[in-house]
Enzyme design. Structure first.
Site: not given
Ligand code: VGL
Ligand code: ZN
Length: 203
Positions: A8, A106, A151
């Protein structure tokens, strides 16, 4: 064979983004530097539809940080972030995307969140990552990215459960720390699950 999993590294998680992680941009250089040392490089991309159930704005009277039940699961509510095809969902522009062999999106199902790069939060649907890695002969994975306490953590726990040897690169991660101490507790949980916590210089 070993793989690097880049979690991410997207604009919305960078300073100035919709769900900023402090110093999140500092993981980009670490990722780029380590990519050439791996047989395989994969990346996850938080990839939400505009009506995703984790967005606080879709729940009357709720604020980011509140906790609700979403389809029977405990769900932290977030600002609108990483909406498919938007700038916020794109990788940081300095990330060396040419070195990435495959991207795993995702969080596409509006009814369920998906922190892990391997499974949704209910462990019902697989992203296909584990099978992909096994198919390439990968037995050891290293993870870095954002956010440590969401994540990255859940991806590390799933990787261990899937039977990979797992290392998380501490200086290649940054966390949210919604509750102070969350990041430290996340590293502790990852250790307890059998992951090694390593420095990028030791990779
Ligand atoms: C994430 C919160 C919501 C992350 C993704 O990448 O850690 N955290 N969506
Ligand atoms: Zn998300």
């Amino acid at each position: 064979m070993r793989a690097l999993i880049v979690v991410d590294v997207q604009n919305d998680f960078m300073p100035g983004g919709a769900l900023p992680v402090q110093h999140g941009d500092e993981v980009v250089a670490v990722a780029n530097r380590l990519m050439p040392r791996f047989d395989w490089v994969v990346a996850s991309q938080d990839w939400h539809p505009p009506n995703h159930g984790s967005f606080a704005s879709h729940h009357e009277g709720r604020q980011p940080g509140d906790i609700i039940q979403l389809a029977g699961l405990r769900q932290v509510l977030w600002p609108v972030h990483c909406v498919q095809e938007t700038w916020g969902a794109a990788f940081h522009h300095d990330l060396n995307t040419q070195a990435i062999d495959k991207v795993f999106p995702k969080g596409e199902d509006p009814r369920i969140d998906s922190y892990s790069t391997f499974f949704d939060n209910a462990h019902r649907r697989s992203t296909g990552l584990a099978d992909y890695l096994r198919g390439q002969g990968v037995d050891e994975v290293y993870l870095l990215g954002l956010a440590t306490d969401y994540c990255v953590k859940f991806s590390v726990l799933d990787a261990a459960e899937e039977g990979f040897r797992v290392a998380v690169i501490e200086d290649g991660c940054r966390g949210i720390d919604l509750k102070p101490g969350d990041v430290n507790r996340a590293f502790q949980e990852m250790r307890e699950a059998g992951a090694r916590v390593v420095a990028s210089d030791d990779v």
